[in-house]
Enzyme design. Structure first.
Site, PDB file in Angstrom:
ATOM      1  N   GLN A 184     -40.461  89.657  51.522  1.00  0.00           N
ATOM      2  CA  GLN A 184     -40.164  88.482  51.918  1.00  0.00           C
ATOM      3  C   GLN A 184     -40.504  88.564  53.536  1.00  0.00           C
ATOM      4  O   GLN A 184     -39.278  89.310  54.019  1.00  0.00           O
ATOM      5  CB  GLN A 184     -38.952  87.957  51.808  1.00  0.00           C
ATOM      6  N   TYR A 213     -42.741  88.286  37.423  1.00  0.00           N
ATOM      7  CA  TYR A 213     -43.154  88.503  38.863  1.00  0.00           C
ATOM      8  C   TYR A 213     -41.991  88.953  39.736  1.00  0.00           C
ATOM      9  O   TYR A 213     -41.780  88.485  40.794  1.00  0.00           O
ATOM     10  CB  TYR A 213     -43.622  87.058  39.353  1.00  0.00           C
ATOM     11  N   ASN A 218     -36.514  92.170  44.339  1.00  0.00           N
ATOM     12  CA  ASN A 218     -35.525  91.417  45.322  1.00  0.00           C
ATOM     13  C   ASN A 218     -34.663  90.657  44.542  1.00  0.00           C
ATOM     14  O   ASN A 218     -33.535  90.670  45.052  1.00  0.00           O
ATOM     15  CB  ASN A 218     -36.905  90.380  46.223  1.00  0.00           C
ATOM     16  N   GLU A 234     -43.297  92.924  36.131  1.00  0.00           N
ATOM     17  CA  GLU A 234     -44.284  93.014  37.337  1.00  0.00           C
ATOM     18  C   GLU A 234     -45.543  93.741  37.203  1.00  0.00           C
ATOM     19  O   GLU A 234     -45.604  94.859  36.256  1.00  0.00           O
ATOM     20  CB  GLU A 234     -43.479  93.713  38.528  1.00  0.00           C
ATOM     21  N   ASP A 296     -40.735  83.899  39.994  1.00  0.00           N
ATOM     22  CA  ASP A 296     -41.193  83.465  41.706  1.00  0.00           C
ATOM     23  C   ASP A 296     -42.663  84.000  41.614  1.00  0.00           C
ATOM     24  O   ASP A 296     -43.139  84.860  42.149  1.00  0.00           O
ATOM     25  CB  ASP A 296     -40.413  84.469  42.380  1.00  0.00           C
ATOM     26  N   CYS A 321     -43.435  79.460  46.470  1.00  0.00           N
ATOM     27  CA  CYS A 321     -44.012  79.720  47.835  1.00  0.00           C
ATOM     28  C   CYS A 321     -45.038  78.346  47.988  1.00  0.00           C
ATOM     29  O   CYS A 321     -45.611  78.458  48.926  1.00  0.00           O
ATOM     30  CB  CYS A 321     -44.696  80.885  47.992  1.00  0.00           C
ATOM     31  N   GLU A 355     -41.053  77.319  51.121  1.00  0.00           N
ATOM     32  CA  GLU A 355     -40.752  77.823  49.831  1.00  0.00           C
ATOM     33  C   GLU A 355     -39.485  76.986  49.620  1.00  0.00           C
ATOM     34  O   GLU A 355     -38.672  76.460  50.271  1.00  0.00           O
ATOM     35  CB  GLU A 355     -40.010  79.093  50.590  1.00  0.00           C
TER      36      GLU A 355
END
Length: 363
Positions: A184, A213, A218, A234, A296, A321, A355
């Protein structure tokens, strides 16, 4: 960029979201603003050579780089203060060293709230031992990490990552952030996003969590404190590598990580396909009692099969996003769920990018 200008652009974004999601029965949207300047932790600049002089350069969007539209600069108010203070010092050092200056094409900065900074120098030439020696001296003088790149070549002097420290609910978490990997760009707002997501998790506070994802972990790290077990997926090998380091370094023991895309996980969960990668990680999906799924996704949003999978879960925490694809996805998800909380995070001030986050609960 004045405070008044920032407040106006923030208000415009709020109005846009209100109109876009007017048909989605949103509760009041919680707004998390950004500093009006010095908020970007990443920045990249072309290097413009004019005779013996070189400078950072930006160009008019949509136009070919040329002397007629070059914008030379030594500072960049959007970038974090770590980057701003470094920019002129780096340029002055490069200017006086032909090994570092010759055929330098681009400079990329990656910094952290913790103060760790990595500079990538990109060239149109092969980097030899003489360049390495000059770059080591540069790194020592500036107190930063230096990495060199040219076609087919990556020269790492010490390391190709920085270590960020983010505070969530009064707990400090360490993150390895790789050069070229996704992170980010606005760390202050990222902390707000993590705190919002964990406040939703606290309200749920039951069962296991599935995360699709997950990137470098994070959200995974702080969310893990509020669930019995976490299964995170991921597809990017570099992100998985960073996530494993982050999980181990933060001494978190209830996270399992699988290198699967969202589409692949959907196939595994619905019994369409078996994956050796799950076997290798000793992950048995039937062992989990998922109460919640966290997503995300990229700007394109979520595919149809994965959306249908999400509808099986009692709780969906969705960080987006791209509000347009979030709105499209909600047309499906709202047939089974309702929005309990909504948030806007101004990750990208003075741009049209927004976002946002929603917590959906099964009806």
């Amino acid at each position: 960029m004045t405070t008044a200008a920032y407040e106006q652009q923030l208000s415009d974004k709020q109005l846009y979201l209100d109109k876009l999601f007017a048909d989605c029965a949103f509760p009041p949207v919680q707004v998390f603003n950004s500093p009006a300047s010095h908020y970007r932790m990443r920045a990249e600049f072309r290097i413009w050579h004019d005779g013996d002089e070189c400078s950072y350069a930006m160009f008019t969007p949509g136009e070919k780089a040329s002397a007629s539209n070059v914008h030379k600069l030594r500072h960049f108010s959007i970038a974090h203060e770590n980057i701003n203070s470094l920019m002129p010092k780096l340029l002055d050092c490069i200017q006086t060293n032909e090994l570092l200056k010759a055929r330098l094409f681009q400079v990329e900065f990656l910094t952290t709230l913790a103060g760790d900074t990595l500079v990538t120098l990109i060239y149109h030439k092969k980097l030899d031992d003489n360049w390495v020696q000059a770059a080591r001296m540069l790194a020592e003088v500036l107190g930063v990490q230096i990495l060199g790149r040219s076609r087919g070549q990556k020269v790492v002097l010490e390391r190709d990552y920085v270590i960020e420290r983010l505070t969530v609910d009064n707990k400090v978490l360490q993150y390895k952030q790789l050069e070229g990997g996704f992170t980010q760009p606005n760390a202050i707002v990222c902390q707000y996003m993590l705190s919002w997501a964990t406040s939703v998790a606290q309200a749920i506070n039951t069962g296991d969590l599935l995360e699709l994802y997950c990137g470098n972990g994070n959200f995974t790290l702080p969310l893990s404190r509020h669930f019995r077990r976490v299964l995170a997926t991921e597809v990017s090998k570099t992100s998985v590598q960073a996530a494993r380091w982050n999980i181990k370094t933060n001494q978190i023991n209830n996270i399992a990580l699988a290198r699967l895309s969202a589409e692949e996980f959907t196939e595994a969960y619905t019994g369409v396909r078996n994956f050796q990668r799950l076997v290798n990680e000793q992950i048995c999906l039937s062992d989990y009692q998922f109460s919640t799924v966290f997503v995300d996704p990229p700007r394109a949003g979520i595919d149809q099969a994965t959306l249908e999978l999400l509808q099986k879960f009692d709780n969906i925490i969705y960080v987006s996003c791209n509000p347009v694809t979030l709105h499209e996805n909600l047309q499906i998800l709202l047939t089974t769920h309702e929005v309990k909380r909504a948030a806007m995070f101004d990750q990208f001030p003075f741009t049209p990018h927004i976002e946002s986050g929603v917590w959906l609960q099964k009806r």
